[in-house]
Design an enzyme around this catalytic site. Structure first.
Site, PDB file in Angstrom:
ATOM      1  N   ILE A   9       0.868  -1.285   0.058  1.00  0.00           N
ATOM      2  CA  ILE A   9      -0.030  -0.137   0.273  1.00  0.00           C
ATOM      3  C   ILE A   9       0.873   1.460  -0.069  1.00  0.00           C
ATOM      4  O   ILE A   9       0.414   2.507  -0.513  1.00  0.00           O
ATOM      5  CB  ILE A   9      -0.933  -0.053   1.240  1.00  0.00           C
ATOM      6  N   LEU A  64       5.637 -10.252   4.078  1.00  0.00           N
ATOM      7  CA  LEU A  64       5.319 -11.480   3.177  1.00  0.00           C
ATOM      8  C   LEU A  64       6.116 -12.694   3.735  1.00  0.00           C
ATOM      9  O   LEU A  64       5.728 -13.633   2.881  1.00  0.00           O
ATOM     10  CB  LEU A  64       5.463 -11.052   1.843  1.00  0.00           C
ATOM     11  N   SER A 130       3.455  -9.457 -13.949  1.00  0.00           N
ATOM     12  CA  SER A 130       4.290  -8.478 -14.566  1.00  0.00           C
ATOM     13  C   SER A 130       4.607  -8.777 -16.150  1.00  0.00           C
ATOM     14  O   SER A 130       4.976  -9.915 -16.307  1.00  0.00           O
ATOM     15  CB  SER A 130       5.570  -8.283 -13.888  1.00  0.00           C
ATOM     16  N   GLU A 132       7.114  -8.441 -17.259  1.00  0.00           N
ATOM     17  CA  GLU A 132       8.823  -8.911 -17.197  1.00  0.00           C
ATOM     18  C   GLU A 132       8.646 -10.498 -17.341  1.00  0.00           C
ATOM     19  O   GLU A 132       9.635 -10.872 -17.854  1.00  0.00           O
ATOM     20  CB  GLU A 132       9.223  -8.367 -15.835  1.00  0.00           C
ATOM     21  N   TYR A 153      13.432 -11.580 -10.570  1.00  0.00           N
ATOM     22  CA  TYR A 153      12.086 -11.120 -10.312  1.00  0.00           C
ATOM     23  C   TYR A 153      11.114 -11.708 -11.327  1.00  0.00           C
ATOM     24  O   TYR A 153       9.964 -12.088 -10.882  1.00  0.00           O
ATOM     25  CB  TYR A 153      12.415  -9.597 -10.542  1.00  0.00           C
TER      26      TYR A 153
END
Length: 347
Positions: A9, A64, A130, A132, A153
């Site tokens: 957030i 997380l 994403s 990516e 990533y």
């Protein structure tokens, strides 16, 4: 009123999404990491003390990598919608910290999905996938394009994508993947290439910086405006059935094009100020990302309002203001004319 839980957030997308949902009448909950320094700058203007009567905005400490805490937050908040935006999202940095990137970006998603499953509640889940993930796949890329990730990533995001899809099919959960191509704004992190460019232009004009150091100028990306994209996240979550959607502008530009536009808008010759630093090249590069957003445009009748040239002007003018200088041109006018939403607080 509906309750929404947002991970990430305090990031660019998370802050815009929180504004949007509050304007829609939601009670909004966000997960933030405990830190010795505050990193809530993007949401300070909407923060309300939880002791205030009728407050609809609440923050919870969590991480997380901590499954127990994620379970506790889901149990205590009992949201109808979960927007999972948090990740270690810097592609170049993921090569330096691949294990951490995998733990947070990949396994973090699995922890949230499992917490939702165990809750036994009908909770809708949005996964921030994403572009990516497409990596070296031939453009244009759509929902049927095979993933060819080219960074830790991207690999982590592919894992998260498939976990969302597997939980959807295995447990009949509402779990949607939004495969978003690059989306920028004045709130983009200062280490990401677009903001690095616009911030440098303002700093050079202000006499605070001499040069801008970049890596691969030939990389092509499909760039859009972040506040528009968070609206689409919400619309995806309102569909009767969850699915996977590619979201992008449908046009691609090189990093060099962005550089040229940014410097020219400020009246500067980019060649005098831009230098190449090999440290910013990735071990494996992604050359060309271009969205084919046909599916999402057909499903919700969407077309971008802020195009590439608009985006550059908006970001440049915002960075000029941040340094106490007068905006260069018509960035503010573009926002008022093309994106005059009452929920969006102008930067």
């Amino acid at each position: 009123m509906k309750k929404a839980l947002i991970t990430g957030i305090t990031g660019q997308d998370g802050s815009y999404l929180a504004e949007f949902l509050l304007a829609k009448g939601y009670e909004v909950h966000g997960i933030i990491r405990r830190s010795s320094t505050f990193n809530t700058g993007r949401i300070e203007h909407i923060y309300i003390d939880p002791h205030t009567p009728h407050s609809r905005f609440f923050l919870h400490y969590g991480d997380l990598s901590d499954a127990e805490q994620i379970n506790n937050i889901i149990y205590n908040v009992q949201p109808e919608e979960v927007y999972h935006l948090a990740a270690q999202s810097h592609v170049r940095v993921s090569f330096d910290i691949p294990e951490y990137t995998g733990d947070v970006t990949a396994l973090g998603t699995a922890r949230i999905l499992e917490a939702i499953r165990r809750s036994g509640k009908k909770i809708k889940f949005y996964q921030a996938s994403s572009s990516e993930m497409f990596g070296s796949a031939f453009p244009p890329q759509n929902e049927k394009t095979a993933f060819e990730p080219r960074s830790p990533y991207a690999c982590a995001k592919v894992y998260a994508y498939w976990m969302a899809k597997n939980y959807r099919e295995g447990y009949t959960m509402f779990a949607a993947n939004g495969i978003l191509f690059n989306h920028e704004s004045p709130r983009r992190g200062e280490t990401f290439v677009t903001r690095k460019i616009t911030r440098a232009v303002a700093a050079i004009v202000a006499g605070k910086q001499k040069y801008l150091y970049l890596g691969n100028l030939k990389a092509k990306r499909d760039w859009g405006f972040a506040p528009e994209y968070v609206e689409i996240m919400w619309k995806i979550m309102q569909l009767p059935k969850s699915d996977d959607f590619v979201l992008g502008s449908g046009e691609s530009h090189t990093v060099q094009e962005f550089v040229v536009k940014a410097f020219e808008y400020a009246g500067l010759n980019w060649k005098k100020y831009v230098k190449i630093d090999p440290r910013y090249f990735r071990p494996t590069e992604v050359g060309y990302l271009l969205a084919d957003p046909s599916k999402i445009r057909k499903k919700i009748k969407w077309a971008p309002r802020i195009v590439f040239d608009d985006l550059v002007k908006i970001m440049i003018d915002a960075d000029f203001r941040s340094l106490g200088m007068k905006p260069v041109g018509d960035g503010d006018t573009i926002l008022r004319e093309k994106f005059s939403h009452r929920w969006w607080k102008k930067d």
